[in-house]
Motif scaffolding. Structure first.
Motif, PDB file in Angstrom:
ATOM      1  N   LEU A  71     -25.939  77.945 -28.097  1.00 52.25           N
ATOM      2  CA  LEU A  71     -25.650  79.346 -28.390  1.00 52.25           C
ATOM      3  C   LEU A  71     -25.495  79.604 -29.884  1.00 52.25           C
ATOM      4  O   LEU A  71     -25.881  80.654 -30.381  1.00 52.25           O
ATOM      5  N   VAL A  72     -24.878  78.659 -30.569  1.00 55.16           N
ATOM      6  CA  VAL A  72     -24.613  78.813 -32.005  1.00 55.16           C
ATOM      7  C   VAL A  72     -24.955  77.502 -32.680  1.00 55.16           C
ATOM      8  O   VAL A  72     -24.570  76.424 -32.187  1.00 55.16           O
ATOM      9  N   TRP A  73     -25.683  77.578 -33.788  1.00 53.54           N
ATOM     10  CA  TRP A  73     -25.983  76.367 -34.543  1.00 53.54           C
ATOM     11  C   TRP A  73     -26.019  76.653 -36.029  1.00 53.54           C
ATOM     12  O   TRP A  73     -26.098  77.796 -36.463  1.00 53.54           O
ATOM     13  N   ALA A  74     -25.969  75.583 -36.804  1.00 54.88           N
ATOM     14  CA  ALA A  74     -26.017  75.673 -38.271  1.00 54.88           C
ATOM     15  C   ALA A  74     -27.173  74.823 -38.781  1.00 54.88           C
ATOM     16  O   ALA A  74     -27.593  73.856 -38.138  1.00 54.88           O
TER      17      ALA A  74
ATOM     18  N   TYR B  63     -27.169  80.466 -36.848  1.00 50.25           N
ATOM     19  CA  TYR B  63     -27.704  81.336 -35.813  1.00 50.25           C
ATOM     20  C   TYR B  63     -26.666  81.476 -34.720  1.00 50.25           C
ATOM     21  O   TYR B  63     -26.130  80.487 -34.212  1.00 50.25           O
ATOM     22  N   ASP B  64     -26.382  82.705 -34.324  1.00 50.08           N
ATOM     23  CA  ASP B  64     -25.386  83.041 -33.312  1.00 50.08           C
ATOM     24  C   ASP B  64     -26.080  83.882 -32.243  1.00 50.08           C
ATOM     25  O   ASP B  64     -26.414  85.044 -32.484  1.00 50.08           O
ATOM     26  N   ALA B  65     -26.322  83.297 -31.065  1.00 48.86           N
ATOM     27  CA  ALA B  65     -27.049  83.997 -30.008  1.00 48.86           C
ATOM     28  C   ALA B  65     -26.220  85.073 -29.332  1.00 48.86           C
ATOM     29  O   ALA B  65     -26.749  85.861 -28.540  1.00 48.86           O
ATOM     30  N   LEU B  66     -24.933  85.136 -29.616  1.00 49.58           N
ATOM     31  CA  LEU B  66     -24.093  86.187 -29.056  1.00 49.58           C
ATOM     32  C   LEU B  66     -24.334  87.495 -29.821  1.00 49.58           C
ATOM     33  O   LEU B  66     -24.955  87.495 -30.880  1.00 49.58           O
ATOM     34  N   GLY B  67     -23.822  88.613 -29.261  1.00 48.90           N
ATOM     35  CA  GLY B  67     -23.892  89.869 -30.003  1.00 48.90           C
ATOM     36  C   GLY B  67     -24.755  90.938 -29.390  1.00 48.90           C
ATOM     37  O   GLY B  67     -25.343  91.750 -30.113  1.00 48.90           O
ATOM     38  N   HIS B  68     -24.842  90.991 -28.041  1.00 51.79           N
ATOM     39  CA  HIS B  68     -25.687  92.011 -27.411  1.00 51.79           C
ATOM     40  C   HIS B  68     -25.217  93.420 -27.739  1.00 51.79           C
ATOM     41  O   HIS B  68     -26.023  94.303 -28.049  1.00 51.79           O
ATOM     42  N   ASP B  69     -23.902  93.665 -27.656  1.00 56.66           N
ATOM     43  CA  ASP B  69     -23.387  94.984 -27.990  1.00 56.66           C
ATOM     44  C   ASP B  69     -22.017  94.847 -28.644  1.00 56.66           C
ATOM     45  O   ASP B  69     -21.570  93.728 -28.931  1.00 56.66           O
ATOM     46  N   THR B  70     -21.352  95.971 -28.879  1.00 54.52           N
ATOM     47  CA  THR B  70     -20.111  95.923 -29.664  1.00 54.52           C
ATOM     48  C   THR B  70     -18.989  95.187 -28.958  1.00 54.52           C
ATOM     49  O   THR B  70     -18.069  94.699 -29.609  1.00 54.52           O
ATOM     50  N   ARG B  71     -19.043  95.089 -27.623  1.00 55.51           N
ATOM     51  CA  ARG B  71     -18.010  94.333 -26.919  1.00 55.51           C
ATOM     52  C   ARG B  71     -17.955  92.891 -27.413  1.00 55.51           C
ATOM     53  O   ARG B  71     -16.878  92.281 -27.487  1.00 55.51           O
TER      54      ARG B  71
ATOM     55  N   LEU C 145     -36.305  75.130 -29.679  1.00 57.72           N
ATOM     56  CA  LEU C 145     -36.016  74.571 -30.998  1.00 57.72           C
ATOM     57  C   LEU C 145     -37.279  73.976 -31.595  1.00 57.72           C
ATOM     58  O   LEU C 145     -38.044  73.290 -30.905  1.00 57.72           O
ATOM     59  N   HIS C 146     -37.487  74.226 -32.881  1.00 62.80           N
ATOM     60  CA  HIS C 146     -38.633  73.626 -33.554  1.00 62.80           C
ATOM     61  C   HIS C 146     -38.213  72.817 -34.781  1.00 62.80           C
ATOM     62  O   HIS C 146     -39.057  72.352 -35.545  1.00 62.80           O
ATOM     63  N   ASP C 147     -36.907  72.635 -34.954  1.00 62.52           N
ATOM     64  CA  ASP C 147     -36.411  71.806 -36.043  1.00 62.52           C
ATOM     65  C   ASP C 147     -35.013  71.325 -35.682  1.00 62.52           C
ATOM     66  O   ASP C 147     -34.438  71.726 -34.659  1.00 62.52           O
ATOM     67  N   VAL C 148     -34.461  70.473 -36.530  1.00 62.78           N
ATOM     68  CA  VAL C 148     -33.133  69.897 -36.281  1.00 62.78           C
ATOM     69  C   VAL C 148     -32.072  70.964 -36.475  1.00 62.78           C
ATOM     70  O   VAL C 148     -32.129  71.753 -37.425  1.00 62.78           O
ATOM     71  N   ILE C 149     -31.099  70.999 -35.557  1.00 66.28           N
ATOM     72  CA  ILE C 149     -29.972  71.917 -35.684  1.00 66.28           C
ATOM     73  C   ILE C 149     -28.670  71.130 -35.583  1.00 66.28           C
ATOM     74  O   ILE C 149     -28.653  70.001 -35.073  1.00 66.28           O
ATOM     75  N   GLU C 150     -27.587  71.712 -36.092  1.00 70.21           N
ATOM     76  CA  GLU C 150     -26.248  71.171 -35.880  1.00 70.21           C
ATOM     77  C   GLU C 150     -25.549  72.094 -34.884  1.00 70.21           C
ATOM     78  O   GLU C 150     -25.162  73.206 -35.234  1.00 70.21           O
ATOM     79  N   PRO C 151     -25.411  71.664 -33.618  1.00 67.42           N
ATOM     80  CA  PRO C 151     -24.845  72.548 -32.603  1.00 67.42           C
ATOM     81  C   PRO C 151     -23.370  72.840 -32.842  1.00 67.42           C
ATOM     82  O   PRO C 151     -22.601  71.966 -33.233  1.00 67.42           O
ATOM     83  N   ILE C 152     -22.987  74.083 -32.585  1.00 66.06           N
ATOM     84  CA  ILE C 152     -21.609  74.530 -32.753  1.00 66.06           C
ATOM     85  C   ILE C 152     -21.037  75.035 -31.428  1.00 66.06           C
ATOM     86  O   ILE C 152     -19.873  74.808 -31.124  1.00 66.06           O
ATOM     87  N   ALA C 153     -21.868  75.728 -30.639  1.00 64.13           N
ATOM     88  CA  ALA C 153     -21.404  76.249 -29.354  1.00 64.13           C
ATOM     89  C   ALA C 153     -22.547  76.242 -28.352  1.00 64.13           C
ATOM     90  O   ALA C 153     -23.725  76.370 -28.722  1.00 64.13           O
TER      91      ALA C 153
END
Length: 236
Positions: free
Chosen positions: A183-186, A196-204, A164-172
């Protein structure tokens, strides 16, 4: 509302992620949220011609500093591509929403406006992930994006030690070796918004009901731009 999905191709492709397939899934999800969606594989050209009527920019692309064939670092003397980030900078100033997913944490490294907006990065010497497998997603905080959602499990990569290089609002978050990793922040950048949503490697990942519910909430929050500034709220 108009949305553009930047899909990993050319110098934004890599040997690990099926960007064409995941971008198609994202296009379905974004369209379900009420957006008119266009998928663009000419990432640099799409950024340079970002029109004023684009409400949402989705970034689903890889690291331009890595070989698209084997993922190795490009040589130091590799010719650099000039990216015009003026239109994205102007969009952030007027109010635009950005949904950055998975490998986007390592993408658009030469786009200052995106680097500033995302708030955190995949750094190759520090960031990592366990083998793709069962991921337990823990919802945290009280941000609007997590409202009404419960923890869920899916098959995905679990990005860890994002820098992280700035303030985030964590979601997951997820937990690995007793450590919680975001994993997820706003973020709100002036009148603009980013998830930002770190999930999503493939269609599953995008077929997971829990993940789709999270994305639906994220898109509902992202559609409300320009975001009210402190001055706007004070004067209301």
């Amino acid at each position: 509302m108009r949305a553009i999905i930047l899909s990993g191709a050319g110098r934004y492709a890599d040997p690990w992620h099926p960007y064409a397939e995941t971008s198609a899934r994202l296009a379905e999800i974004v369209a379900e949220a009420g957006f008119d969606v266009e998928v663009r594989e000419d990432v640099d050209a799409a950024l340079a011609a970002l029109d004023d009527d684009v409400t949402l920019l989705v970034v689903n692309a890889g690291d331009p500093d890595r070989s698209s064939e084997d993922g190795s670092p490009l040589p130091a003397d590799a010719p650099a591509s000039a990216v015009d980030d003026g239109p994205l900078e102007a969009a952030l100033e007027r109010g635009i929403s950005i949904l950055a997913v998975h490998a986007a944490a390592s993408s658009l490294r030469d786009v200052d406006a995106f680097d500033r907006a995302i708030g955190g990065r995949w750094e190759w010497d520090l960031s990592w992930h366990p083998p793709l497998g069962e991921a337990h997603v823990h919802l945290v905080g009280n941000h609007a994006v997590r409202e009404g959602l419960d923890d869920f499990t899916l098959e995905d990569e679990r990005y860890s030690s994002l820098q992280l290089h700035d303030v985030i609002e964590p979601i997951a978050e997820h937990e690995e070796d007793g450590i919680r990793h975001p994993l997820v922040w706003a973020r709100e950048i002036g009148p603009s918004r980013l998830v930002y949503d770190a999930l999503g490697h493939d269609t599953r990942s995008y077929d997971s009901p829990g993940h789709r519910a999270l994305l639906a909430n994220a898109l509902d929050w992202l559609r409300r731009v320009p975001a009210p500034t402190a001055a706007t709220v004070a004067g209301a």
